[in-house]
Enzyme design. Structure first.
Site, mmCIF file in Angstrom:
data_model
loop_
_atom_site.group_PDB
_atom_site.id
_atom_site.type_symbol
_atom_site.label_atom_id
_atom_site.label_comp_id
_atom_site.label_asym_id
_atom_site.label_seq_id
_atom_site.Cartn_x
_atom_site.Cartn_y
_atom_site.Cartn_z
ATOM 1 N N CYS A 165 0.838 -1.199 0.000
ATOM 2 C CA CYS A 165 0.000 0.000 0.000
ATOM 3 C C CYS A 165 0.873 1.250 0.000
ATOM 4 O O CYS A 165 1.704 1.435 0.897
ATOM 5 C CB CYS A 165 -0.933 0.007 1.216
ATOM 6 S SG CYS A 165 -2.062 1.419 1.245
ATOM 7 N N VAL A 166 0.673 2.097 -1.000
ATOM 8 C CA VAL A 166 1.440 3.332 -1.102
ATOM 9 C C VAL A 166 1.089 4.286 0.031
ATOM 10 O O VAL A 166 1.952 4.994 0.561
ATOM 11 C CB VAL A 166 1.181 3.996 -2.466
ATOM 12 C CG1 VAL A 166 1.952 5.305 -2.571
ATOM 13 C CG2 VAL A 166 1.565 3.071 -3.602
#
Length: 318
Positions: A165-166
């Site tokens: 997840c960025v």
């Protein structure tokens, strides 16, 4: 068979995200900036001053502010739990147990067997859970526990990896998946509350009458409303998707890969699937933490061992 087509299919899509390693604290700072903008629009610019007007306005402002701060506290707690919690890695000396029906396996035979597995590349990605082979990561040069996948962004294998997840600058895996789901849950509630509380100020922007507040305050409320509405809608879809994944006891990666698997043996019932993520102790379901009892009694929470359907059916018959 077209070798070039196979190479394209085998290419890891997460290599797209390799450049994101350098973002680091920038994404966290972006999240905090959005939170700060929202806090200013709701608390300082609008409902904070209304709190002292008296009557229904004060009651409404008090209710909104209490809910806003409670949800914000849970949101930030869940968010930083995802950011700071290691999703789970494979220990350097970890190796699978070689089950020998004739008794304890000879160490030399066991080493020879493991060496032959690596040499012959007998690598199962999902395989039949009841007859699962030894899994080995060519990039890490280590054995892989069940449901473990390699993350090209982190550069290592992650236990029960869901995705990288960025927004949290971290992988979502076995040890922080619950925290990630709670972050989505509280983020959805918070953005929905902000959207509803700023709806009247958003409508004022398009009216011809006199609008209370300064132009800067009105512009801030307008931008905050649009941002939170967009986040609420997007998070709602993402949250629904992950709820379905939890119910089926699968991850985002596995949901794609198991399309070629005729039977998913890790699906052991909705209740038990839910407990493998959130634990048995209900008092801890809505907070980003586990009870010591759950950690001690549920190996699935550690990310190395997972019950399968044949195992649970056998236990029920005893």
């Amino acid at each position: 068979m077209d070798r070039s087509g196979g190479a394209v299919m085998a290419w890891n899509v997460f290599r797209f995200c390799t450049a994101l390693r350098g973002l680091g604290s920038i994404m966290i700072l972006l999240v905090l900036c959005i939170v700060g903008l929202t806090y200013y629009a709701v608390v300082i610019a609008n409902y904070g001053p209304t709190l002292f007007n008296g009557g229904l306005d004060s009651f409404t402002a008090f209710t909104v502010l209490v809910l806003f701060h409670a949800l914000l506290a849970m949101l930030l707690w869940s968010y930083f739990s995802v950011v700071l919690t290691d999703p789970g890695g494979v220990p350097p000396n970890w190796k699978p147990d070689i089950d020998d029906e004739r008794g304890d396996a000879d160490p030399l035979l066991e080493s020879a067997y493991i060496g032959s597995v690596v040499a012959s590349n007998q690598l199962n990605v999902l395989g039949d859970a009841a007859n699962q082979g030894v899994r080995y990561c060519r990039k890490c040069n280590r054995f892989k526990p069940p449901r473990c996948h390699h993350c090209s962004v982190c550069g290592r294998c992650i236990l029960k990896m869901d995705h990288h997840c960025v927004w949290v600058v971290n992988c979502v895996g076995a040890l922080n998946y619950k925290y990630f789901l709670l972050f989505l849950f509280y983020a959805f509630l918070e953005t929905t509350l902000v959207t509803l509380s700023l709806l009247s100020y958003f409508i004022m922007f398009f009216t011809d009458g006199e609008i209370p507040g300064t132009p800067a305050t009105l512009a801030t409320s307008f931008v905050t409303f649009v941002l939170n509405l967009a986040f609420a809608l997007s998070i709602m879809g993402f949250l629904i998707m992950h709820i379905l994944l939890v119910v089926a006891n699968t991850t985002t990666i596995e949901a794609y890969e198991k399309k070629t698997t005729p039977k998913w043996h890790f699906d052991i019932g909705r209740k038990k699937n839910f407990e493998q993520v959130f634990g048995i102790n209900r008092r801890y379901w809505f907070i980003p933490a586990y009870s010591e009892e759950d950690l001690r009694q549920m190996p699935a929470l550690q990310g190395f061992e997972y019950p399968t359907k044949p195992d649970t059916e056998a236990l029920q018959q005893l």
